[in-house]
Scaffold this active site. Structure first.
Site, PDB file in Angstrom:
ATOM      1  N   PRO A   1      -0.145  -0.150  -7.578  1.00 32.20           N
ATOM      2  CA  PRO A   1       0.983  -0.794  -8.152  1.00 32.20           C
ATOM      3  C   PRO A   1       1.166  -2.060  -6.977  1.00 32.20           C
ATOM      4  O   PRO A   1       0.839  -2.137  -5.900  1.00 32.20           O
ATOM      5  CB  PRO A   1       1.921   0.324  -7.462  1.00 32.20           C
ATOM      6  CG  PRO A   1       1.476   1.222  -6.679  1.00 32.20           C
ATOM      7  CD  PRO A   1       0.184   1.301  -7.178  1.00 32.20           C
ATOM      8  N   ASN A   2       2.037  -3.063  -7.709  1.00 33.79           N
ATOM      9  CA  ASN A   2       2.234  -4.618  -7.173  1.00 33.79           C
ATOM     10  C   ASN A   2       1.169  -5.349  -7.103  1.00 33.79           C
ATOM     11  O   ASN A   2       1.360  -6.603  -6.477  1.00 33.79           O
ATOM     12  CB  ASN A   2       3.021  -4.225  -5.819  1.00 33.79           C
ATOM     13  CG  ASN A   2       4.434  -3.478  -6.078  1.00 33.79           C
ATOM     14  OD1 ASN A   2       5.158  -3.625  -6.832  1.00 33.79           O
ATOM     15  ND2 ASN A   2       4.562  -2.249  -5.194  1.00 33.79           N
TER      16      ASN A   2
ATOM     17  N   ALA B   1       0.376   1.418  -2.227  1.00 35.20           N
ATOM     18  CA  ALA B   1       1.583   2.289  -1.663  1.00 35.20           C
ATOM     19  C   ALA B   1       1.174   3.665  -1.670  1.00 35.20           C
ATOM     20  O   ALA B   1       1.408   4.579  -0.848  1.00 35.20           O
ATOM     21  CB  ALA B   1       2.902   1.813  -2.155  1.00 35.20           C
TER      22      ALA B   1
ATOM     23  N   GLU C   1     -12.296   3.552  -1.288  1.00 34.27           N
ATOM     24  CA  GLU C   1     -10.910   3.016  -1.165  1.00 34.27           C
ATOM     25  C   GLU C   1     -11.050   1.476  -0.732  1.00 34.27           C
ATOM     26  O   GLU C   1     -11.712   1.380   0.395  1.00 34.27           O
ATOM     27  CB  GLU C   1     -10.233   3.889  -0.233  1.00 34.27           C
ATOM     28  CG  GLU C   1      -8.920   3.447   0.039  1.00 34.27           C
ATOM     29  CD  GLU C   1      -7.918   4.625   0.414  1.00 34.27           C
ATOM     30  OE1 GLU C   1      -7.916   5.868  -0.214  1.00 34.27           O
ATOM     31  OE2 GLU C   1      -7.334   4.168   1.585  1.00 34.27           O
TER      32      GLU C   1
ATOM     33  N   HIS D   1      -8.639  -1.874   0.803  1.00 33.66           N
ATOM     34  CA  HIS D   1      -7.541  -2.502   1.002  1.00 33.66           C
ATOM     35  C   HIS D   1      -7.926  -4.015   1.514  1.00 33.66           C
ATOM     36  O   HIS D   1      -8.465  -4.394   2.110  1.00 33.66           O
ATOM     37  CB  HIS D   1      -6.647  -1.670   2.221  1.00 33.66           C
ATOM     38  CG  HIS D   1      -6.289  -0.494   1.976  1.00 33.66           C
ATOM     39  ND1 HIS D   1      -5.300  -0.072   0.975  1.00 33.66           N
ATOM     40  CD2 HIS D   1      -7.105   0.797   2.188  1.00 33.66           C
ATOM     41  CE1 HIS D   1      -5.246   1.112   0.874  1.00 33.66           C
ATOM     42  NE2 HIS D   1      -6.341   1.688   1.611  1.00 33.66           N
TER      43      HIS D   1
ATOM     44  N   ARG E   1      -1.090  -2.285  10.904  1.00 31.89           N
ATOM     45  CA  ARG E   1       0.290  -2.673  10.191  1.00 31.89           C
ATOM     46  C   ARG E   1       1.103  -1.508  10.755  1.00 31.89           C
ATOM     47  O   ARG E   1       0.968  -0.743  11.564  1.00 31.89           O
ATOM     48  CB  ARG E   1       0.144  -2.706   8.849  1.00 31.89           C
ATOM     49  CG  ARG E   1      -0.945  -3.881   8.584  1.00 31.89           C
ATOM     50  CD  ARG E   1      -0.914  -4.240   6.915  1.00 31.89           C
ATOM     51  NE  ARG E   1       0.216  -4.558   6.414  1.00 31.89           N
ATOM     52  CZ  ARG E   1       0.692  -4.393   5.167  1.00 31.89           C
ATOM     53  NH1 ARG E   1      -0.149  -4.375   4.309  1.00 31.89           N
ATOM     54  NH2 ARG E   1       2.092  -4.809   5.048  1.00 31.89           N
TER      55      ARG E   1
HETATM   56  C1  DQA Z   1      -2.455  -2.314   0.344  1.00 28.78           C
HETATM   57  C2  DQA Z   1      -1.766  -1.967   1.706  1.00 28.78           C
HETATM   58  C3  DQA Z   1      -0.724  -1.068   1.157  1.00 28.78           C
HETATM   59  O1  DQA Z   1      -0.297  -0.338   2.430  1.00 28.78           O
HETATM   60  C4  DQA Z   1       0.389  -1.729   0.617  1.00 28.78           C
HETATM   61  O2  DQA Z   1       1.375  -0.809  -0.025  1.00 28.78           O
HETATM   62  C5  DQA Z   1      -0.391  -2.292  -0.749  1.00 28.78           C
HETATM   63  C6  DQA Z   1      -1.661  -3.109  -0.612  1.00 28.78           C
HETATM   64  C7  DQA Z   1      -3.583  -3.473   0.863  1.00 28.78           C
HETATM   65  O3  DQA Z   1      -4.580  -3.714  -0.116  1.00 28.78           O
HETATM   66  O4  DQA Z   1      -3.672  -3.892   1.721  1.00 28.78           O
HETATM   67  O5  DQA Z   1       0.375  -2.573  -1.819  1.00 28.78           O
HETATM   68  O6  DQA Z   1      -3.201  -1.203  -0.269  1.00 28.78           O
END
Ligand code: DQA
Length: 149
Positions: free
Chosen positions: A10-11, A76, A97, A99, A106
């Site tokens: 998401p996002n 998230a 995984e 990020h 963070r």
């Molecule tokens: C994320 C880190 C997550 O905490 C956050 O909610 C994201 C992006 C990252 O790629 O750094 O949406 O997964």
């Protein structure tokens, strides 16, 4: 051709303009382009999805359970989706995984990944390059596994 999938959670469709000081200014389209170019070098097929809802992520994992591997940024959901963790475990889809940000530096609620427990490993903090590292990591792992057989 061996097939791998990439799931952006998401996002992540808003990358480029979403909190660029944290996530950088590279757009999702640009990241996908980088991934497709990398895939060409290795002669693999890549299918890329961006999904905002948990159920769609789970359905996509189920649907592609026979792929050679998955790179996932659960966004998230990383921090609380036992359902995505269970989908990874239930399908046995070899998963890395990734990020963009370093989740370990963070807020406290981001430091914990529940989904990483079902993964081969986690790459966190290298911006858009995290995805390339993730793809290389899974290809390398699969190569080593083949050599051992
Ligand atoms: C994320 C880190 C997550 O905490 C956050 O909610 C994201 C992006 C990252 O790629 O750094 O949406 O997964």
């Amino acid at each position: 051709m061996e097939k791998y999938i990439v799931i952006h959670g998401p996002n992540l469709n808003l990358l480029g303009t979403r909190e660029p000081e944290i996530y950088g200014s590279t757009t999702l389209e640009e990241i996908n382009e980088m991934l497709y170019n990398e895939a060409k070098k290795y002669n693999i097929t890549l299918e890329i999805f961006q999904l905002n809802s948990e159920g769609e992520i789970i359905d996509t994992i189920h649907k592609h359970k026979n792929a050679c591997g998955m790179i996932i940024n659960p966004a998230a959901y990383t921090h609380y989706s036992i359902a995505i963790l269970d989908a990874i475990k239930a399908t046995n889809l070899p998963t890395v995984e990734v990020h963009l940000s370093n989740i370990h530096t963070r807020e406290d609620f981001r430091k914990k990944s529940v989904t990483a427990e079902g993964c081969i490993g986690q790459i966190s903090g290298f911006g858009s390059h995290s995805y390339i590292l993730g793809l290389n990591a899974i290809l390398n792992k699969n190569q080593n596994n083949k050599a051992r057989k």
